[in-house]
Design a protein around this motif. Structure first.
Motif: not given
Length: 646
Positions: A180-185, A209-210, A215-224
Motif C-alpha cells: 500500500x505504501x509503494x515501497x518499490x518506488x 514481507x518487504x 520482488x522484481x519491481x524495485x530495490x529501495x534502500x532499507x534501514x532497520x
C-alpha cells in the motif's frame, strides 16, 4: 420509522402535502393575476404544487395530467437513485482514505514500516532534513488507526513544513499491506523496532514481507534495527544486500563506554547525528583529486574533512595524512547542509608559534562505578576495559541473583586491565550508596534494569529506578561539594527531561540514538559505512582531548591553527567545547565545525573534539569478549561463591 421504508415514504408525502398545498393556496389567493373562477384557481394551485414537488404540474385532460405525473415521478426516482449511488461511492472512497487502506501514489518518498516511539524522532528529523526540498513525502504504515497516527505525529513533531505526511493502517508482516505504501518506488524504507518480547522477530518478518512486496519491481534502500545482537545476522540476511541493520545494544554499549571516560561526549554525538546543526555528508570534489588527506583538512573553511569514501568501496576515517584522494573517491566531511561544502578561496591562516608539539603522557589510573545491571553491561565492560589506564578499577553494584552471577562472571574473566569488584545492593537505597563512597570515584555509570515479567510487585521499573538513583546521586553531590561525572542510560527519551541532573549531563537513550542513525543513513546511504567505521571496535572514534595538547592556552588563534596541530598528531579536529559554557544550553559549550578563520581562545579546562584512534592493550583485544563468553540464563557456582551469595 420503525415500520419500514414504505410507511416512512407515506408519512413524508403527507407531511410534505400538508405544507405545500396550503402554501400553494395562499400563493394563488395572494396573486392579483390569479383566475377569478374556482376551476381556474384550482388549476393554478395544482400548477404550484406540481412545480414545487417537481412532478410537472401540467394542465389538460385527466389522462394527460396522469401520464405527466408518472413521467415526472420516474425521472425523480432515476435522479434520486443516481445521486444516491454517487454519494455512496464518494462516501466509500472517503471512508477508505480515512481508514488508510488506499495505495500511496508517490515516488522517491520515505517509508516507515511499524509503529513505536522511534517514529516521532525519525519524522522530526526527516522534516528538518527536507526543509530545503521542494516536495518531500513521508509514508507511515502502522497497526493503529490512520487518524490516530496522524494526530500523534502532529502533536510530537509540530509543523511539517514542506514535508507531506501520509499514514496507512495495517500490519507490516503482510506483503499485500506493505504494498500500500509503494515501497518499490521509495527512496528509502525504515523498519522500526517493535515493542514487546518478540520485537526482533517482528522486524525480521517485516523485512521478509518487504522483500516479497517489492520482488522484481524495485530495490529501495532499507534501514532497520534489532535490540538483541543474537538476531542481527538473521535480520541482515532478511534485509538483503541493499539493507543495513543496526544493533541497538552494541551501539548503545559503545557510546556509554566512550562517554563514561569522556564527560560531554554524548552531546557531541547528539549534535552530529541530528539535522539541526552540522552533520556528516559525502561530496565529490574533482578539483581536489590527487591531493593528500593532510591537504584536504585545510581545503575547506566552513567544513571539516574527516575521511575518504573509496570508489572501490569502504570508508577510511582519519586515514594517514599521505593518503591520496582518487578520481572517483568522495570526501567525507561535516558541514551544515549538502550545498555548503565549498572549498576555501585561499590558504588558511595558521599561527605556527601557538602550536604545541606532540607529547607523550601516561594517564593516571581511574576509578569507575557502575550502578545497576542489564544485558548491555557485559558489552559496556568489553568496550571500556581495553581503553582504561593501567591500574584502573571498576566497582559494580547490582541486585538480583542473576545480575550478580553475570557481574561476577565478568569480574573473573581473564586478561582484564581493570580490577573489577562486585557488590550486592539496591541502587535506589541511599544507605547502600553511602557505603560505596560515591564521590571518591572518577566516573559513574547508571544503568537501567531491563523490565521483566517476573519483577516483584511494586518494584520500580527501569527508568523509574534510574530517576530515583539520580536523586540520591544529586544529594550526594551537594553534600560532598564535588561535581560527579555521571553518564546515565535511559530507555525513554521523555524521562530524560524529568531527570534530576545538572544542565549538560550525559544521557544515552539508545532508542533515540538509533533513530537518528537510521534517519541519517536513509538520507544518505554512503553514511552507513561511515557509521560502521565510527562505532566499530578498534577504529577511529570521537574524543574530547584537552585543548592545551594542541595550542597554547590563553592565546587567540584561528581554528585552522587547531586543525593543523591535530593533523601533526594524526587527529582530525572537528570542533571544541568551552568549559565556561558547559552548563548553558542548548549547545552546552559544544561547537561543531566552526569556521576555520574564526578566532578562539582556549583555557586550561577547555577541550578539543577530535576523531582519533584510541590506543588499546593488545592483550585486551585478543581476549574473548565477555559478551560472547557469557551464556545467558545459566548459573555458575563459582560466580555465586565469588560474591558470597546474593
Amino acid at each position: 420509522m420503525a415500520r419500514g421504508t414504505p410507511v416512512l415514504i407515506g408519512w413524508l408525502t403527507l407531511a410534505c402535502l400538508a405544507v405545500v398545498v396550503p402554501a400553494s393556496v395562499a400563493l394563488v389567493w395572494a396573486d392579483r393575476r390569479a383566475p377569478a373562477t374556482w376551476s381556474g384557481q384550482l388549476a393554478a394551485v395544482w400548477v404550484s404544487v406540481g412545480q414545487t414537488l417537481k412532478i410537472g404540474g401540467a394542465v389538460g385532460s385527466p389522462l394527460y395530467v396522469l401520464f405527466s405525473v408518472l413521467l415526472a415521478l420516474v425521472a425523480l426516482l432515476f435522479v434520486s437513485t443516481l445521486v444516491s449511488l454517487i454519494t455512496t461511492g464518494l462516501n466509500d472512497k472517503v471512508l477508505a482514505l480515512r481508514r488508510g487502506r488506499s495505495t500511496v501514489l508517490e515516488e522517491q518518498h520515505t517509508v516507515l514500516l511499524g509503529w513505536s516511539e522511534q517514529v516521532f524522532p525519525i519524522v522530526s528529523e526527516l522534516i528538518a532534513a527536507n526543509s530545503n526540498q521542494r516536495r518531500a513525502v513521508v509514508a507511515v504504515l502502522g497497526p493503529k488507526d490512520k487518524a490516530e497516527m496522524e494526530d500523534e505525529i502532529a502533536l510530537a513533531a509540530g509543523r511539517l513544513g514542506r514535508t507531506r505526511l501520509i499514514c496507512r493502517s495495517g500490519v507490516t508482516t503482510d506483503p499485500a499491506v506493505v504494498a500500500l505504501v509503494s515501497p518499490e518506488t521509495a527512496r528509502a524504507v525504515l523498519v522500526l523496532t517493535h515493542e514487546g518480547g518478540g520485537g526482533d522477530a517482528h522486524v525480521v518478518k517485516t523485512l521478509l514481507a518487504l522483500e516479497a512486496a517489492v520482488r522484481g519491481r524495485g530495490r529501495p534502500g532499507v534501514v532497520a534495527a534489532v535490540r538483541d545482537g543474537r538476531h542481527h545476522r538473521a535480520a541482515q540476511l532478511a534485509a538483503g544486500t541493499h539493507g543495513r541493520v543496526l544493533n541497538i545494544e552494541d551501539v548503545t554499549a559503545r557510546l556509554i563506554a566512550q562517554t563514561s571516560r569522556q564527560p560531554g561526549l554524548s552531546l557531541v554525538h547528539q549534535e552530529l547525528l541530528d539535522f539541526a546543526g552540522d552533520e556528516f555528508y559525502t561530496v565529490r570534489e574533482p578539483g581536489l583529486t590527487g591531493r593528500t588527506f593532510g591537504e584536504l583538512l585545510l581545503a575547506y573553511a566552513t567544513s571539516s574533512v574527516v575521511g575518504i569514501l573509496r570508489a572501490a568501496g569502504g570508508v577510511e576515517l582519519n586515514p594517514a595524512v599521505d593518503s591520496v584522494l582518487g578520481v572517483d573517491d568522495r570526501i567525507v566531511l561535516i558541514t551544515e547542509d549538502d550545498d555548503t561544502a565549498v572549498t576555501a578561496d585561499g590558504p588558511l591562516a595558521v599561527d605556527e608559534a601557538a602550536i604545541v608539539p606532540p607529547g607523550t603522557s601516561v594517564p593516571p589510573a581511574e576509578r569507575f562505578l557502575m550502578l545497576g545491571w542489564n544485558r548491555r553491561a557485559p558489552l559496556i565492560i568489553d568496550q571500556l576495559d581495553p581503553c582504561v589506564p593501567e591500574g584502573s578499577d571498576l566497582v559494580i553494584m547490582a541486585q538480583g541473583e542473576e545480575a550478580l552471577r553475570d557481574a561476577a562472571r565478568c569480574a573473573k574473566s581473564p586478561a582484564r586491565r581493570m580490577q573489577i569488584t562486585v557488590h550486592g545492593g539496591d541502587i535506589t537505597d541511599p544507605r547502600a550508596l553511602d557505603d560505596l563512597d560515591v564521590p571518591s570515584f572518577d566516573r559513574t555509570i547508571v544503568l537501567g534494569y531491563d523490565d521483566t515479567d517476573d519483577a516483584a510487585p511494586g518494584a520500580l521499573g527501569g527508568d523509574d529506578r534510574t530517576l530515583v538513583t539520580l536523586l540520591h546521586l544529586r544529594a550526594l553531590e551537594e553534600a560532598s561539594g564535588r561535581e560527579l561525572a555521571v553518564v546515565t542510560e535511559m530507555a525513554d527519551d521523555r524521562n530524560r527531561l524529568l531527570a534530576p541532573a545538572r544542565e549538560g549531563a550525559d544521557f544515552i537513550v539508545g532508542g533515540r540514538l538509533i533513530s537518528l542513525l537510521m534517519t541519517q543513513i536513509a538520507e544518505n546511504r554512503h553514511l552507513a559505512d561511515v557509521f560502521d567505521s565510527l562505532f566499530s571496535a578498534g577504529g577511529d572514534s570521537l574524543h574530547l582531548k584537552p585543548a592545551t595538547h594542541y595550542v597554547l592556552p590563553g592565546r587567540a588563534v584561528t581554528f585552522a591553527t587547531v586543525v593543523e596541530s591535530g593533523r601533526r598528531q594524526g587527529h582530525c579536529v572537528i570542533g571544541y567545547r568551552l568549559h565556561e559554557d558547559g552548563a548553558h544550553g542548548p549547545s552546552y559549550g559544544v561547537r561543531i565545525n566552526p569556521d576555520k578563520n574564526d578566532p578562539v581562545r582556549f583555557g586550561a579546562q577547555d577541550a578539543v573534539i577530535v576523531l582519533a584512534r584510541e590506543p588499546v592493550a593488545p592483550a585486551a583485544l585478543s581476549a574473548t569478549p565477555v559478551s560472547e563468553a557469557l551464556p545467558r540464563g545459566r548459573t555458575s557456582t563459582a560466580a555465586t561463591e565469588a560474591i558470597g551469595g546474593p
